[in-house]
Write an enzyme that holds these catalytic residues in place. Sequence first.
Site, PDB file in Angstrom:
ATOM      1  N   SER B 569       0.837  -1.213   0.000  1.00  0.00           N
ATOM      2  CA  SER B 569       0.000   0.000   0.000  1.00  0.00           C
ATOM      3  C   SER B 569       0.862   1.249   0.000  1.00  0.00           C
ATOM      4  O   SER B 569       0.531   2.240   0.631  1.00  0.00           O
ATOM      5  CB  SER B 569      -0.924   0.045   1.226  1.00  0.00           C
ATOM      6  OG  SER B 569      -1.672  -1.128   1.334  1.00  0.00           O
ATOM      7  N   GLU B 776      -4.367  -2.355   1.337  1.00  0.00           N
ATOM      8  CA  GLU B 776      -4.513  -3.592   2.105  1.00  0.00           C
ATOM      9  C   GLU B 776      -5.348  -3.409   3.366  1.00  0.00           C
ATOM     10  O   GLU B 776      -5.890  -4.370   3.902  1.00  0.00           O
ATOM     11  CB  GLU B 776      -3.131  -4.074   2.552  1.00  0.00           C
ATOM     12  CG  GLU B 776      -2.143  -4.241   1.436  1.00  0.00           C
ATOM     13  CD  GLU B 776      -0.723  -4.183   1.970  1.00  0.00           C
ATOM     14  OE1 GLU B 776      -0.133  -5.244   2.125  1.00  0.00           O
ATOM     15  OE2 GLU B 776      -0.216  -3.075   2.237  1.00  0.00           O
TER      16      GLU B 776
END
Lengths: 187, 819, 282
Positions: B569, B776
Amino acid sequence: MNYTITLKVNGRTVQRDVPAHLTLLEFIRSGLQLTGTKHGCGNGECGACTVIMDGKAVRACLILAVEANGCAVETIEGLVESPLAPFAGELPGAVTGTGHSHPEINGASPVGEGVGAGLHPIQRAFLAKGAVQCGFCTPGMIMAAKALYDRNPNPDRAAVVEALGGHLCRCTGYQPIIDAVLAVQTE
Amino acid sequence: MTYQTVGQSVARLDGIEKVTGEAVFVDDISLPGMLHARVLRSQRAHALITGLDVSEAMAQPGVVAVVTGRGLPRRIGACIQDMYPMAVDRVRYVGEPVAVVVAENPHQAHHALASIKVSYQDLAVVTDPWEASRPGAPQIHPDQAVYHRLPGIHPLPGSNIFHRLQVCRGNTADAFREAFLVVENRYWHPSIYHVQLEPHGAIATYHQKGGLTMYASSQAPYVVRHVICELLGLPPGRVRVIVPYVGGGFGGKSDHTIEPLLAWVARHVPGRPVKLVLTREEMACGTVIGRGALVHYRSAVSQDGMLLGVEAEVFLNGGGYGDFAVNIVTAAGISATGPYQVPNIKITAHGVYTNTPPTGACRGYGHPEVHWACERQMDIIAARLGMSPVEIRLKNALGPGKVNAIGQQMESHNGRVDLCIQQVVDALGGPECFLPRTNPCVGSIALEPGGIEADPLPHPTGANASPKAEPSGACAKPAAMPGKVRGKGIAALMKCPIMPTNAQSGAIIKLEEDGGVMVSVGAIEMGQGCHTVLAQIAAEALSLPLERVQVAPQVDTFHSPYEWQTVASHTTWAVGNAIRLAAAQLCDKITRAAAVILQVPAERLEVVGGRVQDRERPERYLTLQQLARGYTDARGTALSAPLIGEGNFVPQGLSHLDPETGQGNIAADWTFACQGAEVEVDTRTGEVTVLRLVSAMDVGKVINPVLAEGQIYGAAVQAMGAAICEGIVFDREGRIRNPSLTDYKVPGVEDMPELQALFVETPEESGPYGARGLGEHGAVCVPPAIANAIQQATGLEFFDLPVTAEKIIRAQQKRGVPA
Amino acid sequence: MMPLHMEYVKPGGLAEAVSLLRQDDACALAGGTDVVVQMREGKLRPRLVVDIKGLAELQGITGQSGGVWVGALVTMAEIVKSPLLQAYRAVVQGAGCMGCCEIRHRATIGGNVGNASPSGDAAVPLLVFHPQVVIHGPGGQRHLPLANFFRGAGKTVLQPGELIKGFLLPPPPAFSLYMRHTRVKGMDLAGVSLAAAIDRQGQVTVSMGAVAPTPTRFPQVEELLSGRPLSWEVIAQAAEVLSAAITPRATSLRATPAYKKEMAKVFLHTALSRALEEGFGQ
């Protein structure tokens, strides 16, 4: 041994020789080079290969190409209504019925005026509702939605869920896809 | 702060291609003369290869080559070089490649596999990470001591443990001695699949002049290139990796999976492209799987609900090879205390070799494993203390001025978990909705996953106040038949991007002849919308309308700037920073070029709305188009050259963790969040319906709200699968029993709950426009939120995932309330 | 991957189909939703695929002496929509939950029965309507009760050259219901399923799926429940008998034997409660 098949694909008649073991999915992707229809699992479990055959949504991986002899097949490539039409303007706006106020995608197209002309209303709704992420399930989802609208111009949420049942998406959590398919009729 | 483009839900750059079927994925590509590969995979989980005869397969129609591991020059790996791209003399999991047939078409390749003869000498098999960590377990890598590895990896030679991370703060012995309450449980998160809709695929051509070109469905073209260069002894300039659209990654296409194998295969048929696309069933064993972790968790708590200490041991299933799991172990170790301040900590995370397919990155890796334990534990503690699960979380929450497990002090820009908790709680009806309705210790069952000897659980005080205590035979009378019960639960999370301390990101912005720009990055568009978000950042930084910004959709290691990989991320944050730097450099070049033409000092010029203009006299300007085409004066003399901005970003000030204490500055930023669930449980069938999933995340500035919501929705439903229906089933011989989507069920449209995403936007100092990563996080604590809701609804405690209908019925029967 | 050297033929009539299906390694293909999957998985390796979809004799849903004739090629989607079949609610429910929209457009009732899966979503509810299977083959036509059709998992009484022509359903019962457990709410095979029917004389019929090698009826349970008002005591007793009567295999990934035994009770209880609610079985 090969078999000659004649079928309509996206309105055009095609004739090809195919072996019996070739699936309709392999035929569409490899034989016709229409790669918009996706191979996700090969045994009917994911829905990425959905096409419309004689008006019904079907899974192309579970049909032999020879079985499609004499049939009319629609794929995602056949959906764009009129590639030369002027840009249809704003993407569809807010939709009621989701229970939340979701930010809407604004009308500005990042690709500029005139591009995306002639998209089918379902395609435009998918863009407007954030229903596209990786895009691999998208053609199958859109074809399932198209088959639904072809037989029911005013589907309710339950009908949409039924039509998209068995279509896997691992990116969107489905909610934007349902919102998109429902948004088509409010356009 | 108001922005032009940042913060807007602009339409995705790749949307039209994807709704029309025009978007090209690897399997859509055909190259002239292309061959097709199929893989013969080991049917043994642990064995020596004693014979391999491919001669008959070579003679099959259409077969061009049959490739084996014979002659492989070296082991490969990005963290630990512990694997060959295909088996050489030993197999360590069912599905490990043993031979590859290359043929003119995929059917011929497939049918020739049956003619390959392999003989094995079986070795003892172990698939459970805890069992594999015990002394006397079958040794899966007897020679691991000699493997080459990166610094910061701590194996225990002579065991199956390939990496062990310890995190220690304070003195847990004292904390546990002084505690009012000690709660100890074991939690199990099974192995799961990513189920990206696009199967892994690649096409590789080994060039007759030396060198290789590969199209790959990969999140990590630069890792792939690095590993292939090492394997084949080629310089980076000779290996070209091109990534078209990727149909979902979720970590499963990060690092390297099938690419080194295919590179080795292509080496044997120079000049001809070879395509390998895995079947859905092969994805179960032919790439990486996710999770697979046992967490033994022990909390010391004061009477007023303050966490005094945590002792945790994590045993992560690495599978047959540990290269991909090293960072998962680290992530689990440093985040095992969740979003809470705990003064005394002793955490040991072990990565353990077993005979399953290798475990790799999987949406949020390391964090969901330990949050499953930590966030279940918080509800159990709250119930035992008679506290609200909301209150106990708020009391212990990390926040500005507090210190996390690895000794980093949280700053005000790091975000606010308390606000996230409050938002979720409010959205689900207020704090009173979360109070325990039953005493969870009554009839609690630990579906004991491992064999750790635990202290007996302390017994609760307080009366059994189950509202569903009225006993009723299944057929007593309809009114008395237990029906459906509802519950709500929350769980909070803390997540950082787990990356090397030198995870670099580059960006190049070219000024095009029309005054628009082309942005090149190494970040992969795999559905998350990063190219759209990065275009928004570029548009904002250059003060250009979004339609003047393009992002090159295919990443190509020949042209695209370096990117560690598209994982963790971190793309919005790291690549967004690189783009801002590139934009700044481009603006600087523009003003310097314009200064010559306009005869105005560069410092007085600004780039606004497609022009470069004099701040003091805005009527003095040049359009970017004029500059980009090569500005010429009246005599025709050129005064400007092509303008290209470059941005180079690497996180600042990170360091390896201390090998003894696990303290250090390894996390560049933190994201805090809370997720809540409302469930309905049919107490007759055990079936769980998740009614609502609400997430509130402090992601800093939201660059694109619809895309941000999409990340959270998708992650939440994916994690809902892990909570209630997903899990890989291994048999005793290490074979996967549910490789297909017929028997590995993931949530479908009918399972979808009502989804809600809320944002707290505490600006991140180190992020572009105050943004943090988001990809995520939505997957991290949905399973504990759902299990906490199930606990509130039924009074049943669950410790292993998934919480299926079966387990609920079994737990009810154990408790003695008839279904 | 599909068998490479397979031939395909689409016969124009029943007689031709029968003579083709008499050949070694010939396999009938209707909707293909089972057959194509099995071919891909290598479980079925026919030398000759006989596409029977064109056979007019195997089509259609028609009323017949108070009952209904259902051709073997009738799809799940057609069953769901058929006005004549609505009185046979259990099979409409079974057809309606099978697979997904696209599968229901192709999957046929003859295929579902002929595939002889232990958990067929059409086969299990069909059993409670006491249908006759009409089989056409080299020796002409023969009938037998569906309950006698299955011989084991994937095994039936069909001989080489024989195919299912259709099903003759007697007049509908007063009540019927089908229910099943799946691991997700969407597309899944039944982990355990139950169908029940009560006719106007109070005769109860019960079948279950995924508890034995074939869809199975339970005469001892039917006997206990039939011809008397359904009391909660009787239902409870019948549920225990049903649960004790099943011995599911332990290797299923979809449900354990213990869960199936529990659901046998829950499903029977739920079905009969529903019957009482709807005014039947008094």
